[in-house]
Design an enzyme around this catalytic site. Structure first.
Site, PDB file in Angstrom:
ATOM      1  N   LEU A 102      -3.311   4.347  -3.049  1.00 32.19           N
ATOM      2  CA  LEU A 102      -4.266   4.245  -1.942  1.00 32.19           C
ATOM      3  C   LEU A 102      -3.622   4.718  -0.643  1.00 32.19           C
ATOM      4  CD1 LEU A 102      -5.831   0.762  -2.738  1.00 32.19           C
ATOM      5  CD2 LEU A 102      -6.252   2.995  -3.805  1.00 32.19           C
ATOM      6  N   ARG A 138      -2.223   0.525  13.394  1.00 30.40           N
ATOM      7  CA  ARG A 138      -1.096  -0.117  14.068  1.00 30.40           C
ATOM      8  C   ARG A 138       0.080   0.847  14.282  1.00 30.40           C
ATOM      9  NH1 ARG A 138      -0.360  -5.235  10.408  1.00 30.40           N
ATOM     10  NH2 ARG A 138      -1.743  -4.059   9.033  1.00 30.40           N
TER      11      ARG A 138
END
Ligand code: UD1
Ligand code: CA
Length: 458
Positions: free
Chosen positions: A7, A14
């Site tokens: 994935l 962030r």
């Protein structure tokens, strides 16, 4: 058939970066590449990468690897989460597949660990297995909730966890093995009723468990392996851990690192026995260093091949070859496509580019050799410049064996200097010099008698 789904579609907000999180590098290799390589431990037949808006940049970086890309639509009104990401790959999953799921942001995972996980999953006859670790500070990670018999009941995300569940130190790595059919069926049943309104792949674990299938957790010893990169701070921590691993490997192989904390070596570098690496040295790419070399402070070696017994001090070597017993630096710059043969001496402020320097040749100070072939035992004096560029085109020169080039000479390329020729200091050479000849190409000195007093300068 074993397949892997990695994935990598997440936005990685962030990181505060324009670049996809998984393309940020640890020891000069993209994070995602470590994850792809780790799946080699599982006899994978098909590697599927779930990408998002970062699709083209990831494809470009990985065009040489045989990967299947699936695009997850990303946008404010689009569903989100690791479960939704896995759904993008369902048409690649066969009922009989064993599916290994990995997250693209965990570069420290080892091939052997993936192999162990696969073995555990198969040997225990499990339908779903999650790779876990115990952390002193599990903040931010999903927690593993186990039954009395040790089987895994579910995974709870930090934000959805009760106070009691937050006490659990065993965390979810984001690496799992699933039975293909069960994974596909269960993905249809997950929802986004949670604190983040995301579709969690972690919910599949509970669904499979509730259907009566067996779910296990395989805990690893070294929690560093599953360290996820979500911020620049975590990127730097990963870099440090990876660097320690690499440096330890070299020390185990018989290389001395004077100060491992300030030695920066990429993963694919090879270094021979009894070589000594001083602080501030950076060795990059697929560089190879021979045995008994001394690489002194602040040297950078990039994609280069260094023979045995070479000494290098405070120098930069790029995409070049240096053969045994040569002595380089301080402050030498060897630019791409240079071949430095055996026993060569290159010293202070000498720059070599796209040139061959023959065995035993010396250029000890302040010289530029570009686009030239220099023979054996040539002496290149202080301040010699190979003038290889006329502002438009580059030209090559040849210097045969045993030539002496006096200080401050300009060799205007293309020019050919035959063996044993002697170039007088301060010459500007534009024409061929024959074997054994002296070339002197400067105006003669003229002394004007008493010139200073006549001019009344004193
Ligand atoms: C996830 C796990 C958590 C685990 C932790 C380990 C879930 C719900 N949580 O949390 O239990 O302890 O990893 O590091 O799975 N991604 C997509 N598409 C999406 C969302 C994410 O491809 O829609 C990818 C990301 O690019 C990333 C990976 O999935 O590579 C993990 O996503 P991230 O948001 O970092 O999950 P965590 O909150 O860290
Ligand atoms: Ca993460």
């Amino acid at each position: 058939m074993n397949i892997s789904i990695i994935l990598a579609a997440g936005e990685g907000t962030r990181m505060k970066s324009q670049k996809s999180k998984v393309l940020h590098e640890v020891c000069n290799k993209p994070i995602l590449e470590y994850v792809v390589d780790s799946s080699k431990g599982a006899d994978i037949k098909k590697n599927i990468i779930v990408v998002g808006d970062n699709e083209s940049s990831i494809k470009e970086k990985f065009e040489n690897k045989k990967l299947i890309f699936k695009r997850q639509p990303i946008g404010k009104d689009k569903p989100y989460g690791t479960g939704y990401a896995v759904m993008q790959a369902v048409d690649e999953i066969e009922d009989s597949s064993t599916v290994l799921i990995l997250y693209g942001d965990t570069p420290l995972i080892r091939e052997e660990t993936i192999e162990e996980l696969m073995d555990f999953h198969k040997e225990q006859g499990l339908d779903a297995t999650v790779l876990t670790a115990s952390l002193e500070n599990p903040t931010g990670y999903g927690r593993i909730v186990r039954a009395e018999d040790g089987s895994v009941i579910k995974i709870v995300e930090e934000r959805d966890a009760s106070e009691l569940e937050k006490e659990i130190k065993e965390i979810n790595s984001g690496i799992y093995c699933f039975n293909g059919k069960l994974l596909k069926d269960s993905l249809n049943e997950i929802n986004n009723n949670n604190a983040q309104n995301e579709y969690y792949v972690t919910d599949v674990i509970e669904i499979i468990k509730n259907k009566g299938y067996s779910v296990g957790g395989h805990k690893i010893e070294d929690p560093n392996e599953i360290y996820g990169v979500n911020s620049r701070l975590q990127l730097a921590s990963c870099e440090k851990i990876m660097r320690e691993r690499i440096n330890e490997k070299h020390m185990e192989n018989g290389v001395t690192l004077i100060d491992p904390d300030s030695t920066y070596i990429d993963g694919d570098v090879e270094i021979g026995q009894d070589s000594i690496i001083y602080p501030g040295v950076i060795i990059e790419g697929n560089s190879r260093i021979g045995k008994n070399c001394i690489i002194r402070q602040n040297t950078r070696i990039y994609k280069s091949d260094i023979g045995d017994n070479v000494y290098i001090e405070s120098s930069t070597i790029e995409e070049s070859l240096i053969e045994e017993n040569s002595d380089i630096g301080p402050y030498t710059h060897i630019r791409p496509n240079s071949k430095i043969r055996k026993n060569v001496k290159l010293g202070n402020f000498v720059e070599i580019k796209n040139s061959e320097i023959g065995e035993g040749t010396k250029a000890s100070h302040l010289a530029y050799v570009g686009d030239s072939d220099i023979g054996k035992d040539v002496n290149i004096g202080c301040g010699v410049v190979f003038v290889n560029y006329d502002g438009k085109d580059k030209f090559r020169s040849v210097v045969e064996d045993n030539v002496f080039i006096g200080c401050n000479s300009n060799i205007i390329s293309p020019v050919y200097i035959e063996k044993w020729a002697y170039i007088a200091a301060g010459s500007t050479i534009t024409d061929r010099v024959k074997e054994n000849d002296l070339a002197i190409a400067r105006s003669r000195q003229e002394n004007k008698e008493d010139w200073v007093t006549i001019k009344k300068f004193r």
